[in-house]
Structure formats: structure tokens, C-alpha cells
Design a protein around this motif. Structure first.
Motif, PDB file in Angstrom:
ATOM      1  N   GLY A 308       1.207  -0.968   0.209  1.00 35.07           N
ATOM      2  CA  GLY A 308       0.066  -0.220   0.286  1.00 35.07           C
ATOM      3  C   GLY A 308       1.009   1.269  -0.034  1.00 35.07           C
ATOM      4  N   HIS A 309       0.369   2.355   0.806  1.00 33.05           N
ATOM      5  CA  HIS A 309       1.316   3.388   0.666  1.00 33.05           C
ATOM      6  C   HIS A 309       1.957   3.355   1.358  1.00 33.05           C
ATOM      7  CE1 HIS A 309       1.688   7.931   0.880  1.00 33.05           C
ATOM      8  NE2 HIS A 309       1.375   8.085  -0.288  1.00 33.05           N
ATOM      9  N   ILE A 310       3.591   3.893   0.836  1.00 36.71           N
ATOM     10  CA  ILE A 310       4.149   3.530   1.296  1.00 36.71           C
ATOM     11  C   ILE A 310       4.551   4.836   2.868  1.00 36.71           C
ATOM     12  CG2 ILE A 310       6.869   4.135   1.560  1.00 36.71           C
ATOM     13  CD1 ILE A 310       7.445   3.473  -1.556  1.00 36.71           C
ATOM     14  N   GLY A 311       4.347   5.378   3.033  1.00 36.53           N
ATOM     15  CA  GLY A 311       4.159   6.042   3.914  1.00 36.53           C
ATOM     16  C   GLY A 311       3.077   6.510   5.306  1.00 36.53           C
ATOM     17  N   ASN A 312       2.230   5.512   4.901  1.00 34.73           N
ATOM     18  CA  ASN A 312       1.114   4.882   5.829  1.00 34.73           C
ATOM     19  C   ASN A 312       1.244   3.399   6.276  1.00 34.73           C
ATOM     20  OD1 ASN A 312      -0.191   6.927   3.975  1.00 34.73           O
ATOM     21  ND2 ASN A 312      -1.743   7.194   4.796  1.00 34.73           N
ATOM     22  N   GLY A 313       2.512   3.032   6.484  1.00 32.34           N
ATOM     23  CA  GLY A 313       2.132   2.003   7.066  1.00 32.34           C
ATOM     24  C   GLY A 313       2.737   0.299   5.319  1.00 32.34           C
ATOM     25  N   GLY A 314       2.917   1.043   3.922  1.00 33.01           N
ATOM     26  CA  GLY A 314       2.337  -0.109   2.925  1.00 33.01           C
ATOM     27  C   GLY A 314       4.524  -0.879   2.820  1.00 33.01           C
ATOM     28  N   ILE A 329      -0.781  -7.140  15.810  1.00 34.78           N
ATOM     29  CA  ILE A 329      -1.281  -5.659  15.130  1.00 34.78           C
ATOM     30  C   ILE A 329      -1.812  -4.411  14.704  1.00 34.78           C
ATOM     31  CG2 ILE A 329      -0.208  -4.388  12.554  1.00 34.78           C
ATOM     32  CD1 ILE A 329       0.827  -7.229  11.517  1.00 34.78           C
ATOM     33  N   GLN A 330      -2.133  -3.843  15.604  1.00 31.40           N
ATOM     34  CA  GLN A 330      -2.103  -2.979  15.733  1.00 31.40           C
ATOM     35  C   GLN A 330      -2.219  -1.426  14.536  1.00 31.40           C
ATOM     36  OE1 GLN A 330      -5.277  -1.400  16.135  1.00 31.40           O
ATOM     37  NE2 GLN A 330      -5.862  -1.931  18.849  1.00 31.40           N
ATOM     38  N   ALA A 331      -3.436  -0.802  14.527  1.00 29.58           N
ATOM     39  CA  ALA A 331      -2.440   0.208  13.367  1.00 29.58           C
ATOM     40  C   ALA A 331      -3.541   1.610  14.168  1.00 29.58           C
ATOM     41  CB  ALA A 331      -3.339   0.251  11.921  1.00 29.58           C
ATOM     42  N   SER A 332      -2.612   2.927  13.606  1.00 28.86           N
ATOM     43  CA  SER A 332      -2.866   4.185  13.530  1.00 28.86           C
ATOM     44  C   SER A 332      -3.355   4.607  12.098  1.00 28.86           C
ATOM     45  CB  SER A 332      -1.982   5.151  14.310  1.00 28.86           C
ATOM     46  OG  SER A 332      -0.912   5.114  12.977  1.00 28.86           O
ATOM     47  N   GLY A 333      -3.456   5.792  12.025  1.00 26.93           N
ATOM     48  CA  GLY A 333      -4.313   6.606  10.807  1.00 26.93           C
ATOM     49  C   GLY A 333      -2.935   5.654  10.102  1.00 26.93           C
ATOM     50  N   ASP A 334      -1.803   5.965  10.341  1.00 26.03           N
ATOM     51  CA  ASP A 334      -0.857   6.114   9.581  1.00 26.03           C
ATOM     52  C   ASP A 334       0.026   5.464   9.868  1.00 26.03           C
ATOM     53  OD1 ASP A 334      -2.306   7.876   7.552  1.00 26.03           O
ATOM     54  OD2 ASP A 334      -1.544   9.607   8.354  1.00 26.03           O
ATOM     55  N   ALA A 335       0.017   4.920  10.446  1.00 28.02           N
ATOM     56  CA  ALA A 335       1.077   3.641  11.361  1.00 28.02           C
ATOM     57  C   ALA A 335       1.020   1.978  11.711  1.00 28.02           C
ATOM     58  CB  ALA A 335       2.449   4.353  12.010  1.00 28.02           C
ATOM     59  N   PHE A 336       1.407   1.512  11.510  1.00 27.23           N
ATOM     60  CA  PHE A 336       1.125   0.667  12.919  1.00 27.23           C
ATOM     61  C   PHE A 336       2.540   0.047  13.202  1.00 27.23           C
ATOM     62  CE2 PHE A 336       0.931  -1.282   8.097  1.00 27.23           C
ATOM     63  CZ  PHE A 336      -0.870  -1.482   8.308  1.00 27.23           C
ATOM     64  N   ALA A 337       1.765  -1.035  14.355  1.00 24.37           N
ATOM     65  CA  ALA A 337       2.912  -1.456  15.474  1.00 24.37           C
ATOM     66  C   ALA A 337       2.113  -2.495  15.390  1.00 24.37           C
ATOM     67  CB  ALA A 337       1.888  -0.275  16.672  1.00 24.37           C
ATOM     68  N   ALA A 338       3.273  -3.636  16.017  1.00 22.64           N
ATOM     69  CA  ALA A 338       3.541  -4.969  16.254  1.00 22.64           C
ATOM     70  C   ALA A 338       4.083  -5.509  17.325  1.00 22.64           C
ATOM     71  CB  ALA A 338       4.190  -6.077  15.117  1.00 22.64           C
ATOM     72  N   ILE A 339       2.814  -6.356  18.240  1.00 22.69           N
ATOM     73  CA  ILE A 339       2.950  -6.964  19.180  1.00 22.69           C
ATOM     74  C   ILE A 339       3.789  -8.625  19.177  1.00 22.69           C
ATOM     75  CG2 ILE A 339       2.477  -7.788  21.964  1.00 22.69           C
ATOM     76  CD1 ILE A 339       0.074  -5.720  21.240  1.00 22.69           C
ATOM     77  N   LEU A 340       5.443  -8.407  19.538  1.00 21.20           N
ATOM     78  CA  LEU A 340       5.685  -9.758  19.100  1.00 21.20           C
ATOM     79  C   LEU A 340       5.509 -11.045  20.710  1.00 21.20           C
ATOM     80  CD1 LEU A 340       9.178  -9.457  18.079  1.00 21.20           C
ATOM     81  CD2 LEU A 340       7.086  -9.035  16.861  1.00 21.20           C
ATOM     82  N   VAL A 341       5.460 -12.594  19.829  1.00 22.91           N
ATOM     83  CA  VAL A 341       5.419 -12.617  21.140  1.00 22.91           C
ATOM     84  C   VAL A 341       6.081 -12.872  22.589  1.00 22.91           C
ATOM     85  CG1 VAL A 341       5.672 -15.870  21.755  1.00 22.91           C
ATOM     86  CG2 VAL A 341       5.240 -15.484  19.444  1.00 22.91           C
ATOM     87  N   ASP A 342       7.113 -12.106  21.968  1.00 20.84           N
ATOM     88  CA  ASP A 342       7.977 -11.866  23.587  1.00 20.84           C
ATOM     89  C   ASP A 342       7.560 -10.977  24.211  1.00 20.84           C
ATOM     90  OD1 ASP A 342       8.671  -9.673  21.797  1.00 20.84           O
ATOM     91  OD2 ASP A 342      11.157 -10.861  22.369  1.00 20.84           O
ATOM     92  N   GLY A 343       6.040 -10.475  23.776  1.00 21.86           N
ATOM     93  CA  GLY A 343       6.182  -9.051  24.611  1.00 21.86           C
ATOM     94  C   GLY A 343       6.812  -7.713  24.153  1.00 21.86           C
ATOM     95  N   SER A 344       7.350  -7.634  22.872  1.00 25.58           N
ATOM     96  CA  SER A 344       8.077  -6.572  22.020  1.00 25.58           C
ATOM     97  C   SER A 344       7.556  -6.201  21.366  1.00 25.58           C
ATOM     98  CB  SER A 344       9.582  -6.640  22.101  1.00 25.58           C
ATOM     99  OG  SER A 344       9.448  -7.841  20.847  1.00 25.58           O
TER     100      SER A 344
END
Length: 497
Positions: A308-314, A329-344
Motif C-alpha cells: 500500500g502507500h509507503i508513507g502509511n505503513g505499506g 498488529i494494531q494500526a493508527s491512521g498512518d502507522a502500524f505497531a506489532a506485538i511480538l510473542v516475547d512482548g516487545s
């Protein structure tokens, strides 16, 4: 003929009432309210069926000696905080199944024209400026801005046996009990599905972008309608859309996961509708998350593929080596945040929207949950503390309340602010003041809070005693003073918790 009927609350309190069999169920209910000292509730017969208030006791087939229940359901509040739009009003389903609304009047905050129809409501859905309520009998009542779905008069006769409603920015799509679909609202946003009506049978799921809908049928095929540029036209991939098990949407595109774990995309090519560059990587996909203009897919091995759009998490190339063992994975309007198995946590996308978490990276350990608004993230750690990042003005900077953010149970978000419920029932807020980030005026009232609901720029908290406290944008639902008297809990509210 005079009937003698026993009416009881769930708590066990009961009363014996006398009424003529020609009297209405509504009049008997009012008698029960007075006798049992409650403000509201609905009558159920011995089989658990809700009795129609407009019918007579005789037509309801009640006889002397029948035992009825005065059901006082837990208060529910509905809003819409979708990053893509969100609305400016709240709708509350009261204990008797009636509805109260407040906030922007022409955006659904004024339901006075349909007040008499809003009885025995079981669920509410919202577009940006309108609401649609599904009643217990499967019929639908709508209100708010007509151009956003607030007027369903043209399809009202078809709205029977409704089991689910989905919403785009300005239109609704209702799935009926027989699997057919009825739509209304702005035609440009998917409110007119007449061309595809013969295909819309045995529908099991509907998903929406800003201005289009996509329906999965029982046989795994897909039907789309609405604005072509927003995914309403899937003709170029129609032959590929078979055995579809789930669909996710960005603002202007759709991504379908097939039963074999592969993915088919369509809609705006630059906003996630074209996944050709990563097609070979999209295998064994488990789930997909979306920002406004990009997608992120978690594969079976815990790795992630983005497009998708490079600047929006693509584009996740800068963090690709870190994206292993991803569980959510959680998303804001233009970014992603991934929770790993180890909690990071690993983030990417627009730095100003939370795509850069480097300033707090060392703190992001043992993360159990992440919440997002339009431009910021808030992570709850295992010890109940909170870490935030993203746009400071939108709640990405929580330093002013950091000492208070302990033993946090859950976090809710408007477009520009966060509200955290602590384990003692108190609430901490931060972010844009006019979006609910400042709860100072109601802070003393925010005690023993059980749940919080959010709209575009306001919060509504339900306390353990049944009271509702609101704050944030006043004309967007933050001021509930006009309905506060009606929102007051009933005398037997404790029996519902």
C-alpha cells in the motif's frame, strides 16, 4: 376480566398486580415500575419473550397466575471512533430497550422523531452522521443525517429479520435472516446495491471501506458495490475471489484472505488495492490489519508482509528483520505497531503517527495490549503501566499523567485522546483536550467506572452504580446534560451487575 399476575425482578423482588385483560402491556409495565420502585424495564413472559407494550394482556395470552419478569438490562452506549471518520454523537440503549441520544443533533444526537419506534432495541450501528438500530423483532429504525443513512424510508418494508448491519462513511448495509442484503444512504458510499441485488443472497459477512461494501457469500464468492475507486468494483479480480474466508478494508481498498491462505486485493492501487509486488509472499496468511492507506498481513510463521502507500505503513523494509513471531498488529491512521510473542513491539509507517517508537523502545517490554487513535499509540504493559508514542498532541506524550498510569485495565481512544480505566475504577485521560484528553471538570465523578465508550471527540463512562459521565467536545457528545436525568440509573441497577 381481571387478571392477577406476578411480576419479579432478577434480584428476586416480586409483586402481585391486578389488571383488566383489555389493558395494555405498557400500562401493566408502568404499574410494575411503581410497585417495584424502578425507573425502567421491559416485561418478559415465562418463556423469556419480550411482550409488546402496545398489545392487550388478552392478546398477549396472559392468564391469572402467570409469572412475568421485569427485565432491566445493563446500560449500553454506542458511538463510532473509527480512525477514518467517527461520529459526533452517542446513543444509549437503556434497561428497557429504549434509546437516548445526545451530541450533534443532525449527526444522530437527536432521535426525537423516531423516539416512539425505538423500543426493544438490541444493537446499534453508526455511519459518520447517522445511527441504525436493530430491534428484537429484526426490524430497523434509523435517524440522523438523511444523506448518511439516517433515512431508510425507501427500504423500510424490506428491513425485516435483520441480523447484522455494517456501515461505510455515509451508508448502511443490512444482512437479513435469509442472507439477502438491503442498503440505504448515499449511493456514492454504497447506499444503492440495486444492480447487484440478485447476487446478494446467502450473505454471511459484509465489510466496508469509506465509500464501498464487499459481501462474502456462503459459497465463498464476493459481491462488491459502491464507489469503484474505493473498492466498489472488483471485476478485475472477480475470478480469483473464491473460497474467501475474511475481508479487511483500508480507506479505499479491500484485501480478501482465501481458504488456502493467499490474498486477493482490489480498490485504489496506491492505497492497498494492488498487492502484486508481494503476491508471492502472501501465503498462509492468518490475519490482516489496515491503516488508512496500507495493509499488513501476519503469516502462519509469525512474519509480516506489507503493501500500500509507503508513507502509511505499506513499506516495512526498515524493520523487516525484526518482524518475527508477531502475534498481533494494531494500526493508527498512518502507522502500524506489532506485538511480538516475547512482548516487545515493532513499529513502522508515518513517524508522526506512531511509526517511530525509538524514544520509548527500551520501555516496550511485556506489552499485553495496544490501543491507537488517529496519530498515536498507547501500550499497556503486564505490570499495568502505560507507554505512549506518536504525535504528542494526540496522546503520544503522556508524561503529565505518567505517575497516575498504574494498574491500568483498559484504554479507550477518540480520534485525538486516550482514557484509561485503572483497577480501582478511576480514570486517567490525556491527549487533545477538545477530544476528551482533559477530564478535569468531571474527574471527581469518575469513580468505580466499569466501561468507557468513545465517539469522534468525546468519551462516555458508565459507572458501577449505573451513572453515565461524559466529557470532551461538548456538541459532539461530551455534554450529556440535556439527557442526564433520563440516563440516571434505576433503583435496582445493582441486580444487573
Amino acid at each position: 376480566m381481571v387478571l392477577v399476575l406476578d411480576v419479579s425482578l432478577i434480584s428476586g423482588r416480586s409483586v402481585s398486580l391486578e389488571a383488566d385483560d383489555e389493558a395494555s402491556v405498557e400500562s401493566l409495565k408502568r404499574q410494575a415500575h411503581v410497585a417495584l420502585g424502578v425507573r425502567r424495564g421491559r416485561l418478559l413472559n415465562s418463556s423469556g419473550d419480550v411482550l409488546d407494550g402496545g398489545t392487550s394482556l388478552k392478546k398477549a395470552r396472559l392468564v391469572s397466575g402467570d409469572a412475568l419478569i421485569l427485565q432491566i438490562s445493563e446500560l449500553q452506549i454506542w458511538g463510532n471512533t473509527c480512525c477514518r471518520f467517527g461520529n459526533l454523537a452517542f446513543a444509549a440503549i437503556l434497561g428497557d430497550g429504549s434509546v437516548l441520544t445526545w451530541g450533534k443533533a443532525d449527526g444522530g444526537g437527536d432521535s426525537s422523531k423516531v423516539k416512539d419506534q425505538l423500543k426493544n432495541v438490541r444493537q446499534i450501528q453508526a455511519t459518520k452522521d447517522a445511527f441504525a438500530a436493530i430491534l428484537v423483532d429484526g426490524s430497523v429504525v434509523t435517524w440522523g443525517y438523511a444523506g448518511a443513512g439516517g433515512d431508510s424510508s425507501k427500504v423500510q418494508k424490506q428491513l425485516k429479520g435483520v441480523r447484522q448491519i455494517q456501515a461505510s462513511l455515509r451508508a448502511f448495509a443490512a444482512i437479513l435472516g435469509d442472507g439477502c442484503v438491503v442498503t440505504w444512504g448515499s449511493a456514492d458510499a454504497g447506499g444503492n446495491s440495486s444492480i447487484f441485488q440478485k447476487q446478494l443472497k446467502k450473505v454471511k459477512q459484509v465489510q466496508a471501506s469509506l465509500f464501498a461494501f464487499a459481501a462474502i457469500l456462503d459459497d465463498g464468492s464476493v459481491v462488491t458495490w459502491g464507489n469503484p475507486e474505493y473498492g466498489g468494483d472488483s471485476s478485475r479480480v472477480q475470478e480469483q475471489l473464491k473460497s474467501v474466508r475474511h475481508i479487511q478494508a483500508s480507506d479505499a481498498a479491500f484485501a480478501a484472505i482465501l481458504s488456502d491462505g493467499s490474498v486477493v486485493t482490489w480498490g485504489s492501487r496506491h492505497r492497498g488495492g494492488d498487492s502484486s509486488k508481494v503476491r508471492e509472499q502472501l501465503k498462509n496468511v492468518q490475519q490482516i490489519q489496515a491503516t488508512e492507506e496500507a495493509f499488513a498481513a501476519i503469516l502462519e510463521d509469525g512474519s509480516v508482509v506489507t503493501w500500500g502507500h509507503i508513507g502509511n505503513g505499506g513499506d516495512s523494509s526498515n524493520v523487516q528483520k525484526q518482524l518475527k513471531d508477531v502475534r498481533q498488529i494494531q494500526a493508527s491512521g498512518d502507522a502500524f505497531a506489532a506485538i511480538l510473542v516475547d512482548g516487545s513491539v515493532v513499529t513502522w509507517g508515518d513517524a508522526a503517527a506512531g511509526g517511530d517508537s525509538s524514544n520509548v523502545q527500551k520501555q516496550l517490554n511485556n506489552v499485553k495490549q495496544i490501543q491507537a487513535n488517529l496519530l498515536a499509540f498507547a501500550a499497556i504493559l503486564d505490570d499495568g503501566s502505560v507507554v505512549t508514542w506518536g504525535n504528542p498532541g494526540y496522546g503520544g506524550d503522556s508524561t503529565e499523567v505518567q505517575e497516575q498510569l498504574k494498574n491500568v485495565q483498559c484504554i479507550q481512544a477518540t480520534r485525538g485522546a486516550f482514557a484509561a480505566i485503572l483497577d480501582d475504577g478511576s480514570v486517567v485521560t490525556w491527549g487533545k483536550a477538545d477530544c476528551g484528553g482533559d477530564s478535569g471538570k468531571v474527574q471527581k465523578q469518575l469513580a468505580n467506572v466499569r466501561r468507557i465508550q468513545a465517539a469522534r471527540g468525546a468519551f462516555a463512562a458508565i459507572r458501577g452504580d449505573g451513572f453515565v459521565v461524559t466529557w470532551g467536545q461538548a456538541d459532539g457528545g461530551g455534554d450529556s446534560s440535556s439527557v442526564q436525568e433520563l440516563l440516571r440509573p434505576h433503583a435496582d441497577s445493582a441486580s444487573c451487575h
